[in-house]
Design a protein around this motif. Structure first.
Motif, PDB file in Angstrom:
ATOM      1  N   LYS A  24      47.317  39.338  80.804  1.00 29.14           N
ATOM      2  CA  LYS A  24      47.813  39.214  79.549  1.00 29.14           C
ATOM      3  C   LYS A  24      49.145  39.692  79.248  1.00 29.14           C
ATOM      4  CE  LYS A  24      44.913  36.502  77.701  1.00 29.14           C
ATOM      5  NZ  LYS A  24      44.871  35.227  77.079  1.00 29.14           N
ATOM      6  N   GLN A  25      49.684  40.667  80.308  1.00 26.02           N
ATOM      7  CA  GLN A  25      51.097  41.370  80.155  1.00 26.02           C
ATOM      8  C   GLN A  25      51.210  42.075  78.992  1.00 26.02           C
ATOM      9  OE1 GLN A  25      53.979  38.292  80.978  1.00 26.02           O
ATOM     10  NE2 GLN A  25      53.524  38.192  83.010  1.00 26.02           N
ATOM     11  N   CYS A  26      49.991  43.010  78.658  1.00 20.00           N
ATOM     12  CA  CYS A  26      49.783  43.743  77.685  1.00 20.00           C
ATOM     13  C   CYS A  26      50.074  45.196  77.876  1.00 20.00           C
ATOM     14  CB  CYS A  26      48.665  43.541  76.857  1.00 20.00           C
ATOM     15  SG  CYS A  26      48.148  42.104  76.193  1.00 20.00           S
ATOM     16  N   GLN A  27      50.472  45.888  76.862  1.00 23.75           N
ATOM     17  CA  GLN A  27      50.611  47.612  77.121  1.00 23.75           C
ATOM     18  C   GLN A  27      49.480  48.071  76.184  1.00 23.75           C
ATOM     19  OE1 GLN A  27      54.487  48.516  76.145  1.00 23.75           O
ATOM     20  NE2 GLN A  27      55.392  46.874  77.079  1.00 23.75           N
ATOM     21  N   ILE A  29      48.433  52.493  74.810  1.00 20.52           N
ATOM     22  CA  ILE A  29      48.717  53.903  74.780  1.00 20.52           C
ATOM     23  C   ILE A  29      47.471  54.838  74.480  1.00 20.52           C
ATOM     24  CG2 ILE A  29      51.295  53.466  74.286  1.00 20.52           C
ATOM     25  CD1 ILE A  29      50.486  54.315  71.260  1.00 20.52           C
ATOM     26  N   ASP A  30      46.512  54.197  74.014  1.00 22.27           N
ATOM     27  CA  ASP A  30      45.347  54.822  73.829  1.00 22.27           C
ATOM     28  C   ASP A  30      43.900  54.709  74.714  1.00 22.27           C
ATOM     29  OD1 ASP A  30      44.590  52.258  72.946  1.00 22.27           O
ATOM     30  OD2 ASP A  30      44.745  52.732  70.857  1.00 22.27           O
ATOM     31  N   ASN A  31      42.787  55.045  74.285  1.00 22.44           N
ATOM     32  CA  ASN A  31      41.798  54.756  75.210  1.00 22.44           C
ATOM     33  C   ASN A  31      41.064  53.605  75.029  1.00 22.44           C
ATOM     34  OD1 ASN A  31      40.837  55.118  72.672  1.00 22.44           O
ATOM     35  ND2 ASN A  31      39.013  56.340  73.494  1.00 22.44           N
ATOM     36  N   PHE A  32      42.028  52.429  74.748  1.00 22.47           N
ATOM     37  CA  PHE A  32      41.406  51.079  74.360  1.00 22.47           C
ATOM     38  C   PHE A  32      40.660  50.612  75.711  1.00 22.47           C
ATOM     39  CE2 PHE A  32      41.921  46.381  74.890  1.00 22.47           C
ATOM     40  CZ  PHE A  32      41.488  46.070  73.619  1.00 22.47           C
ATOM     41  N   PRO A  33      40.866  50.522  77.042  1.00 23.43           N
ATOM     42  CA  PRO A  33      40.136  50.065  78.137  1.00 23.43           C
ATOM     43  C   PRO A  33      39.004  50.572  78.187  1.00 23.43           C
ATOM     44  CG  PRO A  33      42.323  50.350  78.769  1.00 23.43           C
ATOM     45  CD  PRO A  33      42.226  51.066  77.507  1.00 23.43           C
ATOM     46  N   ASN A  65      45.622  50.770  69.068  1.00 26.01           N
ATOM     47  CA  ASN A  65      46.948  50.226  68.599  1.00 26.01           C
ATOM     48  C   ASN A  65      47.376  49.120  69.437  1.00 26.01           C
ATOM     49  OD1 ASN A  65      47.481  52.223  66.515  1.00 26.01           O
ATOM     50  ND2 ASN A  65      48.185  53.646  68.249  1.00 26.01           N
ATOM     51  N   PHE A  66      46.157  48.845  70.432  1.00 25.36           N
ATOM     52  CA  PHE A  66      46.487  47.949  71.320  1.00 25.36           C
ATOM     53  C   PHE A  66      47.177  46.351  70.721  1.00 25.36           C
ATOM     54  CE2 PHE A  66      44.798  44.203  73.888  1.00 25.36           C
ATOM     55  CZ  PHE A  66      45.429  44.688  75.096  1.00 25.36           C
ATOM     56  N   LYS A  71      51.200  42.413  69.482  1.00 23.81           N
ATOM     57  CA  LYS A  71      51.387  41.327  68.524  1.00 23.81           C
ATOM     58  C   LYS A  71      52.201  40.301  68.973  1.00 23.81           C
ATOM     59  CE  LYS A  71      51.769  40.864  63.618  1.00 23.81           C
ATOM     60  NZ  LYS A  71      51.774  41.396  62.285  1.00 23.81           N
ATOM     61  N   GLY A  72      51.607  39.156  68.693  1.00 25.50           N
ATOM     62  CA  GLY A  72      52.437  37.862  69.351  1.00 25.50           C
ATOM     63  C   GLY A  72      52.220  37.703  70.466  1.00 25.50           C
ATOM     64  N   LYS A  73      51.631  38.522  71.394  1.00 24.64           N
ATOM     65  CA  LYS A  73      51.266  38.157  72.863  1.00 24.64           C
ATOM     66  C   LYS A  73      49.701  37.759  73.013  1.00 24.64           C
ATOM     67  CE  LYS A  73      53.904  40.867  75.813  1.00 24.64           C
ATOM     68  NZ  LYS A  73      54.127  42.148  76.536  1.00 24.64           N
TER      69      LYS A  73
END
Length: 92
Positions: A24-27, A29-33, A65-66, A71-73
């Motif tokens: 999805k070419q996302c970024q 910065i937190d422990n989301f995964p 914050n993922f 957003k938009g992606k």
């Protein structure tokens, strides 16, 4: 319950989550995964994964914050549904 008894391993779930983020070419910065992996790992029984409808609310409640960063992606609903299908297919 040990990992050997699960229908899919925690490492496989984490790899699938990271792969979904990558395609999805996302970024992030937190422990989301790791948070997503934890929800799916708890939903993985001995023989099968719980239904998406049974874990959806837990996924949506993850504090992250993922989705704001991407957003938009990517939309939350689509991201989690596609990830669920990917994990379910690996668990077979």
């Amino acid at each position: 319950m040990t990992m050997e008894n699960k229908c899919i391993s925690k490492a496989d779930i984490l790899r699938s989550t990271l792969f979904q983020i990558q395609i999805k070419q996302c970024q992030y910065i937190d422990n989301f995964p790791e948070a997503v992996t934890s929800v799916f790992d708890n939903a993985a029984g001995k023989k099968k994964l719980k239904k998406y409808s049974e874990i959806k609310q837990k996924l949506y409640r993850i504090k992250t914050n993922f989705f704001a960063i991407n957003k938009g992606k990517v939309k939350k609903k689509i991201f989690f549904e596609e990830l669920y299908e990917r994990i379910r297919n690996r668990a077979r």
